[in-house]
Design a protein around this motif. Sequence first.
Motif, PDB file in Angstrom:
ATOM      1  N   VAL A   4      87.185   5.790  88.373  1.00  0.00           N
ATOM      2  CA  VAL A   4      86.392   5.163  89.429  1.00  0.00           C
ATOM      3  C   VAL A   4      87.212   5.190  90.714  1.00  0.00           C
ATOM      4  O   VAL A   4      88.383   4.790  90.719  1.00  0.00           O
ATOM      5  CB  VAL A   4      86.008   3.712  89.071  1.00  0.00           C
TER       6      VAL A   4
ATOM      7  N   TYR B  77      82.649   6.025  82.497  1.00  0.00           N
ATOM      8  CA  TYR B  77      83.182   6.956  83.502  1.00  0.00           C
ATOM      9  C   TYR B  77      84.668   7.214  83.230  1.00  0.00           C
ATOM     10  O   TYR B  77      85.401   6.320  82.807  1.00  0.00           O
ATOM     11  CB  TYR B  77      83.008   6.391  84.916  1.00  0.00           C
ATOM     12  N   ASP B  78      85.093   8.436  83.487  1.00  0.00           N
ATOM     13  CA  ASP B  78      86.496   8.795  83.266  1.00  0.00           C
ATOM     14  C   ASP B  78      87.413   8.178  84.323  1.00  0.00           C
ATOM     15  O   ASP B  78      88.595   7.935  84.058  1.00  0.00           O
ATOM     16  CB  ASP B  78      86.669  10.316  83.282  1.00  0.00           C
TER      17      ASP B  78
ATOM     18  N   ALA C 290      81.027  -0.085  85.451  1.00  0.00           N
ATOM     19  CA  ALA C 290      81.273   1.357  85.507  1.00  0.00           C
ATOM     20  C   ALA C 290      82.278   1.781  84.451  1.00  0.00           C
ATOM     21  O   ALA C 290      82.114   2.802  83.782  1.00  0.00           O
ATOM     22  CB  ALA C 290      81.774   1.745  86.902  1.00  0.00           C
TER      23      ALA C 290
ATOM     24  N   THR D   7      89.866   1.892  82.240  1.00  0.00           N
ATOM     25  CA  THR D   7      89.375   2.985  83.072  1.00  0.00           C
ATOM     26  C   THR D   7      90.312   3.184  84.257  1.00  0.00           C
ATOM     27  O   THR D   7      90.554   2.242  85.016  1.00  0.00           O
ATOM     28  CB  THR D   7      87.954   2.689  83.578  1.00  0.00           C
TER      29      THR D   7
ATOM     30  N   TYR E 285      84.596  12.976  84.861  1.00  0.00           N
ATOM     31  CA  TYR E 285      83.388  12.537  85.570  1.00  0.00           C
ATOM     32  C   TYR E 285      83.603  11.130  86.092  1.00  0.00           C
ATOM     33  O   TYR E 285      83.972  10.223  85.337  1.00  0.00           O
ATOM     34  CB  TYR E 285      82.190  12.562  84.627  1.00  0.00           C
ATOM     35  N   GLY E 286      83.398  10.940  87.407  1.00  0.00           N
ATOM     36  CA  GLY E 286      83.715   9.664  88.022  1.00  0.00           C
ATOM     37  C   GLY E 286      82.610   9.093  88.879  1.00  0.00           C
ATOM     38  O   GLY E 286      81.532   9.679  89.043  1.00  0.00           O
ATOM     39  N   LEU E 287      82.913   7.922  89.431  1.00  0.00           N
ATOM     40  CA  LEU E 287      81.986   7.172  90.276  1.00  0.00           C
ATOM     41  C   LEU E 287      82.742   6.647  91.485  1.00  0.00           C
ATOM     42  O   LEU E 287      83.905   6.236  91.371  1.00  0.00           O
ATOM     43  CB  LEU E 287      81.391   5.997  89.484  1.00  0.00           C
TER      44      LEU E 287
END
Length: 396
Positions: free
Chosen positions: A141, A138-139, A133, A167, A118-120
């Motif tokens: 970015v 988050y996994d 973030a 990250t 799951y990312g951003l």
Amino acid sequence: MRGPESCPREGRPLSNRIKLAAHRCGEWKGRTMAASLSTMALATAAKPRLLAPQILQIQSARSTTLSLRSDQMFTAISIPSRRPSLPPVRSAGSPPHQEYETFPRSLKSRLAAGETLYGLFLLSASPTLAEIAGLAGYDYVVVDMEHGPGGISDALPCLRALAAARTPAVLRLPEPSAVWAKKALDIGPQGIMFPMVDSPAAAAHAVSCCRFPPRGVRGSAHTVVRASAYGLDDGYLARCEEELLVMCQVESVDAASEIEAIAAVEGVDVVQMGPLDLSGSMGYLWDPGNKKVRQVLRELERRVLGLKKRQSGANAAAEGGSASLGGPYLGGFAMPHDPPEELKARGYHMVAGAVDVGLFRQAAAEDVRRFRRAEAEIGEEGHEDEKPRDESYWSE
């Protein structure tokens, strides 16, 4: 004349004239280590000279060993540990023998293990928001240089902030270009995303941009760039291409018609859906949730997942490997009408749930609405016979 093992003054072996005592002398980064030389007496003649090399070893309670020769200055101290915080101290001119591990597990290894990541998307090029973030969990970015205002020099501080938060970073390029890919790869992301990949030839070019000659066209400055720890990482060349996640975006009608051929290109690790550009390409720019757009996306998803299943099964049968290996992974971006949990349920392997500026816009707008709503409610609770606050004040 005395033999070479004798001390000039006493005629006794040099080793008998040296007394060493090691004791614990504190902690460094939470680990008791070190030893100090408490006494060291060397008998020498009028013109000091060590006639025979002697190997001296000092060992602490933690099995830390310092070795030096009595006929030379020691040039290195090696302090082994399970997770060293600093590279070993080396004398000038000694060749480096160090591999640097930035993250415990790469994105590719986690995908191969069957995880859904799951990312951003980071559009602002803000290192502060990148760090938040990463710390939020988050996994990965995606530092977006396609639609964001930043370039390489803006992306670099974001990568450093993400590295501090442990990250992985993916860089999205402004265009599928060898020049942009070279500059992006040199600053050391775990993944690179090429936008607007419309054909198998474009996908093959994207992969080529990520590989050194003779397999590709990536320019080489690996001895000095950040990706190789500025040349200190001896293992960089051996693993950089294997660990890099190459992502190709399918976001047009032309790309949709060749989705399987694009996904089948060797070296393409992730096929990333682009729902907004696809809707515009189909004539529904203002309606990305249109039924026809959703139908096309579902068909593209089905074909990519089907190809991965077939290739994974073939690889497992041929090599006796895991069925999760082989074939491209499916990546996507959540929309208001298509939330991230639904993408995961449909089989996506990488799901980007939001954009940093979108999250801030939503939170800021809601904050203002909350205040205005509370302000209105406070005004409604007043009585008609009460004077306005400013009038009441001046009448006192």
